[in-house]
Design an enzyme around this catalytic site. Structure first.
Site, PDB file in Angstrom:
ATOM      1  N   ARG A   8       0.826  -1.217   0.000  1.00 38.80           N
ATOM      2  CA  ARG A   8       0.000   0.000   0.000  1.00 38.80           C
ATOM      3  C   ARG A   8       0.858   1.265   0.000  1.00 38.80           C
ATOM      4  O   ARG A   8       0.506   2.255   0.633  1.00 38.80           O
ATOM      5  CB  ARG A   8      -0.938   0.031   1.201  1.00 38.80           C
ATOM      6  N   ARG A  49      -3.920   6.566   0.446  1.00 37.85           N
ATOM      7  CA  ARG A  49      -4.491   7.760   1.068  1.00 37.85           C
ATOM      8  C   ARG A  49      -3.560   8.524   1.992  1.00 37.85           C
ATOM      9  O   ARG A  49      -3.829   9.662   2.338  1.00 37.85           O
ATOM     10  CB  ARG A  49      -5.762   7.381   1.828  1.00 37.85           C
ATOM     11  N   ARG A  89      -7.346  10.936  -6.563  1.00 42.23           N
ATOM     12  CA  ARG A  89      -8.524  10.160  -6.157  1.00 42.23           C
ATOM     13  C   ARG A  89      -9.765  11.051  -6.159  1.00 42.23           C
ATOM     14  O   ARG A  89     -10.826  10.645  -6.607  1.00 42.23           O
ATOM     15  CB  ARG A  89      -8.244   9.583  -4.772  1.00 42.23           C
ATOM     16  N   ASP A 105      -6.690  -3.510  -7.640  1.00 43.36           N
ATOM     17  CA  ASP A 105      -7.232  -4.109  -6.420  1.00 43.36           C
ATOM     18  C   ASP A 105      -7.481  -5.593  -6.658  1.00 43.36           C
ATOM     19  O   ASP A 105      -7.728  -6.017  -7.788  1.00 43.36           O
ATOM     20  CB  ASP A 105      -8.525  -3.416  -5.992  1.00 43.36           C
ATOM     21  N   TYR A 158     -14.278 -12.558  -0.051  1.00 42.92           N
ATOM     22  CA  TYR A 158     -15.088 -11.366  -0.341  1.00 42.92           C
ATOM     23  C   TYR A 158     -16.281 -11.710  -1.220  1.00 42.92           C
ATOM     24  O   TYR A 158     -17.369 -11.148  -1.071  1.00 42.92           O
ATOM     25  CB  TYR A 158     -14.219 -10.280  -1.001  1.00 42.92           C
TER      26      TYR A 158
HETATM   27  O1  CP3 Z   1       0.003   0.362  -3.275  1.00 46.78           O
HETATM   28  C1  CP3 Z   1      -0.427  -0.815  -3.366  1.00 46.78           C
HETATM   29  O2  CP3 Z   1      -0.218  -1.671  -2.493  1.00 46.78           O
HETATM   30  C2  CP3 Z   1      -1.102  -1.238  -4.664  1.00 46.78           C
HETATM   31  C3  CP3 Z   1      -2.523  -1.226  -4.709  1.00 46.78           C
HETATM   32  C4  CP3 Z   1      -3.382  -2.170  -3.859  1.00 46.78           C
HETATM   33  C5  CP3 Z   1      -4.659  -1.768  -3.372  1.00 46.78           C
HETATM   34  N1  CP3 Z   1      -5.257  -2.860  -2.804  1.00 46.78           N
HETATM   35  C6  CP3 Z   1      -5.230  -0.416  -3.511  1.00 46.78           C
HETATM   36  C7  CP3 Z   1      -6.367  -0.015  -2.664  1.00 46.78           C
HETATM   37  C8  CP3 Z   1      -3.205  -3.507  -3.503  1.00 46.78           C
HETATM   38  C9  CP3 Z   1      -1.990  -4.390  -3.708  1.00 46.78           C
HETATM   39  C10 CP3 Z   1      -4.392  -3.936  -2.850  1.00 46.78           C
HETATM   40  C11 CP3 Z   1      -4.630  -5.312  -2.377  1.00 46.78           C
HETATM   41  C12 CP3 Z   1      -5.859  -5.615  -1.615  1.00 46.78           C
HETATM   42  N2  CP3 Z   1      -7.109  -5.120  -1.810  1.00 46.78           N
HETATM   43  C13 CP3 Z   1      -5.924  -6.591  -0.595  1.00 46.78           C
HETATM   44  C14 CP3 Z   1      -4.775  -7.457  -0.132  1.00 46.78           C
HETATM   45  C15 CP3 Z   1      -3.895  -6.764   0.844  1.00 46.78           C
HETATM   46  C16 CP3 Z   1      -4.525  -6.479   2.163  1.00 46.78           C
HETATM   47  O3  CP3 Z   1      -4.761  -5.272   2.427  1.00 46.78           O
HETATM   48  O4  CP3 Z   1      -4.785  -7.414   2.940  1.00 46.78           O
HETATM   49  C17 CP3 Z   1      -7.266  -6.627  -0.128  1.00 46.78           C
HETATM   50  C18 CP3 Z   1      -7.802  -7.502   0.973  1.00 46.78           C
HETATM   51  C19 CP3 Z   1      -8.007  -5.688  -0.923  1.00 46.78           C
HETATM   52  C20 CP3 Z   1      -9.477  -5.418  -0.857  1.00 46.78           C
HETATM   53  C21 CP3 Z   1      -9.762  -4.017  -0.479  1.00 46.78           C
HETATM   54  N3  CP3 Z   1      -9.532  -2.928  -1.290  1.00 46.78           N
HETATM   55  C22 CP3 Z   1     -10.317  -3.548   0.732  1.00 46.78           C
HETATM   56  C23 CP3 Z   1     -10.714  -4.427   1.911  1.00 46.78           C
HETATM   57  C24 CP3 Z   1     -10.403  -2.157   0.633  1.00 46.78           C
HETATM   58  C25 CP3 Z   1     -11.035  -1.221   1.647  1.00 46.78           C
HETATM   59  C26 CP3 Z   1     -10.127  -0.959   2.783  1.00 46.78           C
HETATM   60  C27 CP3 Z   1      -9.326   0.299   2.533  1.00 46.78           C
HETATM   61  O5  CP3 Z   1      -8.124   0.282   2.774  1.00 46.78           O
HETATM   62  O6  CP3 Z   1      -9.964   1.284   2.121  1.00 46.78           O
HETATM   63  C28 CP3 Z   1      -9.873  -1.777  -0.629  1.00 46.78           C
HETATM   64  C29 CP3 Z   1      -9.738  -0.405  -1.169  1.00 46.78           C
HETATM   65  C30 CP3 Z   1      -8.368   0.015  -1.631  1.00 46.78           C
HETATM   66  N4  CP3 Z   1      -7.491  -0.747  -2.367  1.00 46.78           N
HETATM   67  C31 CP3 Z   1      -7.778   1.306  -1.429  1.00 46.78           C
HETATM   68  C32 CP3 Z   1      -6.530   1.292  -2.079  1.00 46.78           C
HETATM   69  C33 CP3 Z   1      -5.550   2.416  -2.219  1.00 46.78           C
HETATM   70  C34 CP3 Z   1      -8.425   2.486  -0.734  1.00 46.78           C
HETATM   71  C35 CP3 Z   1      -9.376   3.079  -1.700  1.00 46.78           C
HETATM   72  C36 CP3 Z   1      -9.537   4.573  -1.599  1.00 46.78           C
HETATM   73  O7  CP3 Z   1      -8.719   5.314  -2.186  1.00 46.78           O
HETATM   74  O8  CP3 Z   1     -10.518   4.972  -0.968  1.00 46.78           O
END
Ligand code: CP3
Length: 349
Positions: free
Chosen positions: A28, A32, A41, A78, A154
């Protein structure tokens, strides 16, 4: 150990080649906590829209590299793009996270449509090629997907959870039909990662964020076996592209996971003792992890002491510095800068 360098520390470490200092990147690392991410965003509006906009997605992939010079960029996308591409309804709600229309029957599995996923996913492949063309030579590009088990969590639950009880119950009650869902995901994920590699990804990572909720037998069946199937198919086609697996929460089951899946690198979460990982895993696989993301929120001595302990224990074998899970939104960017400097100044013995 004397093979020539590939010019990329991350790829060298994954191939057990010597490196001057450990490569680093942070899960990540785009997101944000960075004001420049929040700006884009807000401009794009919807998170899914951002994932499917190659120009904007490439930009946010590159933002942390410009700031901190990590040894790897990770594709901005994602893990839930696969269910989306298979036709399952998905939205990301502000403050709530992903919401999907749950699939809990054979008819639900049969309604998934793998035939057209690459049309929907083609903007992601374009993001990969844009980023690959824009990165400095020494910086690797990591493609990724969720593991079938974690993505299924999910898809079945319909939202995030701590326990994923519906998914575990279905897997126990009706392994045949649940297994059909996993089979669809194995095939789609293998093809998805193959396309990312063709588009220019230098390595790929499988995120198994929820492998920690499973018993030993269920872990073997739903995490290890599908991962092994994906890795062996990728290795047949792309023998030189390393695969990193991250079975978060797997604890000592990580040893079986490493032995059975054939991955090149393994992510370890914050709860894993680094000495155990060094002794038990590092002779066969590169280790990646495991700084507490909250230590980066704190910064200062707490962060630096933990980082030095990890570096001191793991950096004389194949090792990639990372966190034990993703950077959290409240992380001060200057703490990420200080951590990057500490690692950059580290020298292997
Ligand atoms: O920078 C990076 O790591 C690359 C991008 C990336 C994202 N999600 C962007 C993202 C990667 C590699 C992921 C993987 C991901 N997504 C996982 C596996 C890793 C982990 O966190 O356990 C999972 C379970 C998800 C599913 C997911 N996506 C959830 C549960 C959420 C909501 C929680 C949150 O952090 O908001 C997301 C949204 C998400 N994926 C965001 C980002 C940057 C936030 C979205 C926003 O900008 O509002």
């Amino acid at each position: 150990m004397n093979k020539p360098s590939t010019g990329k520390r991350l790829i060298d470490a994954l191939a057990h080649r010597p490196v001057d200092r450990p490569p680093f990147w942070f899960m990540r690392q785009a997101g944000r906590y960075l004001p420049e991410y929040r700006k884009i965003r807000a401009q794009v509006g919807d998170f899914l829209e951002l994932c499917y906009s190659p120009e904007a997605a490439a930009e946010v992939t590159l933002q942390p590299i410009r700031r901190y010079g990590m040894d790897a960029a990770i594709l901005f996308a994602d893990i839930l793009l696969i269910p989306d591409a298979l036709g399952q309804k998905l939205e990301y709600r502000e403050g709530e996270g992903p919401v999907l229309e749950p699939i809990r029957t054979g008819a639900g599995v049969a309604a998934l449509d793998p035939a057209t996923i690459h049309e929907r996913l083609s903007p992601v492949y374009e993001t990969v090629s844009r980023v690959a063309g824009a990165l400095p030579d020494g910086t690797a590009l990591i493609g990724f997907a969720g593991s079938p088990w974690t993505v299924a969590c999910y898809m079945v639950e319909g939202h995030g959870s701590k326990e994923f009880q519906e998914t575990r119950l279905w897997a126990l009650r009706d392994p045949q039909v649940f297994g059909a869902l996993i089979d669809v995901l194995v095939e789609a994920t293998t093809a998805y990662l193959g396309h990312q590699i063709e588009a220019g990804a230098h390595a790929v990572q499988l995120f198994d964020s929820w492998s920690g909720v499973l018993s030993e037998d269920q872990f073997a069946r739903w995490c290890v076996a599908p991962t092994q199937a994906i890795v062996s198919q990728l290795k047949q086609r792309y023998p030189d592209v390393p695969v990193i697996g991250f079975p978060r929460g797997a604890g000592s089951k990580t040893a079986d996971y490493v032995a059975a899946t054939g991955i090149d690198g393994v992510g370890i979460d914050t709860s894993m003792p680094v000495g155990w990982a060094a002794r038990t895993l590092q002779s066969t696989v590169a280790i990646q992890g495991n700084l507490d993301p909250l230590a980066v929120v704190t910064g200062g001595k707490a962060m630096e002491d933990q980082a030095r302990h990890i570096l001191g224990t793991l950096s004389n074998g194949p090792f990639i510095f990372n966190l034990g899970h993703g950077i959290v939104p409240q992380t001060p960017p200057e703490h990420v800068a200080a951590l990057s400097e500490l690692i950059r100044n580290w020298r292997n013995a």
